[in-house]
Each structure stands twice: as C-alpha cells, then as structure tokens.
Design an enzyme around this catalytic site. Structure first.
Site: not given
Length: 306
Positions: A131, A44, A165
């Site tokens: 995200k 990430e 994540c």
C-alpha cells in the site's frame, strides 16, 4: 471466448490470530472449487488483521508504553513474505486451480506493510503490492510502499492488478494501473460504506475494466471482546460489502453485507474492447499533449551500498 469465473471471498481476520485465520481461509477450498472460480480476491489485512479502533497508545507528541506493547503484539501476528503462510496459500491456489489475491500484514525488518499478495496455481507466490499511502492513523503502524510494487500480471482470467482500500481514490495511481492494461481490478478493503460501492462502480466505468472488491466482515466489538468508546451496541465492527462490477459500472454480484461468504460472476474480457469503444481513458480519450504522468518504479530503500 476469454470467459472466466471470478470471486470475492468475504471473511474477517479472527481474534485468535493468524493461524486461526489461515485455517479459515483454507476451509473455503471446496467452495472455491464448486464455484469454478479462476480468481479469488480476499480482503485487506486478512492475515495479520486490521486493528480497527486500536489507538496504539499514541497522543500527539508522545507514545505510551502500553501502545508499544500493543504494536509488539500486532507485529508478532504479521507474516513473513515468503514464509509458512505464503506456502500454505500457494498450496490452496494449486489445489483449487485459482489465482488468489489477498491482503496481509507483511513484516520486513522492523516495519510492517499493508500488502496484497498474488498467487498463481503453477508458480505459487507471483508478486506483491505494498500500500502506497496508509490512511489516517494507519500511518502510525504501516510503512509506505514504493513504485516497485505496482504490478499488473498476466493470469488465466486476464491482466490482473490490486489496489488496496483508499488507494483506490488516488487518481494518479488509477491512471498508472490503467496504463498497464489492467483488465481485472482487485480491491481488497475494509471500507464498508455505501460510498465504497460508488467508488467501485466508478473505477469499473472509468477504467472500462472488471472490478472485484473483497471486504472483511467482523462481528460487533462486544462480541469480539473489544472496547471501543461510543460504539453503537450490536453494530458490526466491519459489515462487509464485497462486490463484483462490470466494465460499464453494472453490478454483477453482491454487495454481500453482514455475513461471510463467497460471491462469484462470469466475466468475458472480450467485452472490454466494446466497452472502450467510446472511452479509453489512457488511449483515444487521453490528451498526452496536455497531460503526462511519470511513474518511478525503482525500489526506494533509503540506503544504497555502492
């Protein structure tokens, strides 16, 4: 047989900036070829950086001028998609013959997104995922993605998708990915905790899919020249923990902790049917008469010109 080699490249964003980090990524070309990797997952926010410990001058109810300066520097280190950096990464994909999935900080207008990019050896930049839910104070610096960037893509190693994540802990997002027939689950992260390993094994076992998680690794703040209050001396800023997991939750490679490197494993997507024999989370083990999920895949810009 549908066998292939998948890999996780554990490295960290360099304090010198995105150009130096890009060179670091490109330096692994030979290692990727020697591993025979057909898919390489990277962490990430690798290009653009994960500013762990940075407060961006924010207190509840007000922002300090030095925080705005810090954000401007962070914005300058982000990348355009597409742009010069994506062209270089497409070249790496072509030369190695490997699909790439990696995390970047993407500029769009005046907003930043934590994004995972997909590269194909023949087609170059194939797609992206923004995200959906920045975690905690990440919401100060990153915008939220929408349902238009939730692809699961056909590749030489199977159907591949990326979840970034702590998105991995969103049950409905996981369900949406399972429903798209994901076979190789890519998880770029900066989460180094032991619990992350538990989550990766759970997702592999729940989705009956292969999981490839790549985490950044960073030296201690002292070595990086950072000042983070109450940080233990010599403790790494991010310790890594990249791992590859099979569809029954079995660890195939890693976790790699405390150092940079490439881990790899051979996978066989034919194993997925056998794994799903007694548990297909969106198939015979679902109860559509009781539960139903709707996923809005429309782009949500907030402004429409008709």
């Amino acid at each position: 047989m549908p066998k292939s080699i998948v890999a996780a490249l554990q490295i960290g964003a360099l304090p010198e900036g995105k150009a130096a980090t890009l060179e670091q990524i490109l330096s692994y070309e030979v290692a990727i070829i020697e591993a025979g990797a057909q898919l390489v997952v990277m962490p990430e926010a690798l290009l653009g950086g994960y500013p762990k410990g940075e407060g961006f001058g924010t207190q509840l109810g007000y922002r300090l001028p030095e925080g705005r300066e810090a954000f401007a520097r962070y914005f300058a280190n982000a990348i355009d998609v597409p742009g010069a950096e994506t062209e270089a990464l497409a070249g790496l994909s072509t030369r190695t013959g490997a699909h790439l999935v990696l995390g970047v900080i993407e500029r769009s207008g005046s907003t930043l997104y934590c994004t995972a990019l997909y590269f194909d050896p023949q087609q170059g930049l194939l797609g992206k995922h923004r995200k959906l839910m920045p975690t905690g104070t990440e919401r100060l610096i990153w915008g939220q993605g929408d349902g238009s960037t939730l692809p699961v893509l056909d590749t030489q190693v199977g159907r591949v998708g990326a979840v970034i994540c702590w998105e991995n802990m969103m049950p409905l997002l996981r369900t949406a990915m399972y429903a798209q027939g994901i076979e190789v689950w890519c998880a770029p992260t900066v989460d180094e905790r032991e619990m992350w390993q538990v989550s990766m094994r759970h997702i592999a076992h729940e989705g009956r899919c292969f999981v490839v998680s790549a985490c950044q690794v960073q030296a201690s703040p002292q070595e990086l020249g950072l000042k983070i209050a109450n940080w233990p001396a010599e403790r790494p800023l991010i310790a890594g923990g990249s791992v590859i997991v099979g569809p029954m939750g079995d660890v195939l490679a890693g976790p790699l902790v405390g150092s940079a490197g490439l881990i790899s494993a051979e996978i066989d997507t034919a194993d997925l049917v056998k794994a799903r024999y007694d548990y297909d989370v969106v198939g015979h083990y679902a109860r559509p008469d009781v539960f139903e999920l709707s996923v809005d895949q429309r782009p949500r810009s907030g402004v429409r010109f008709i």
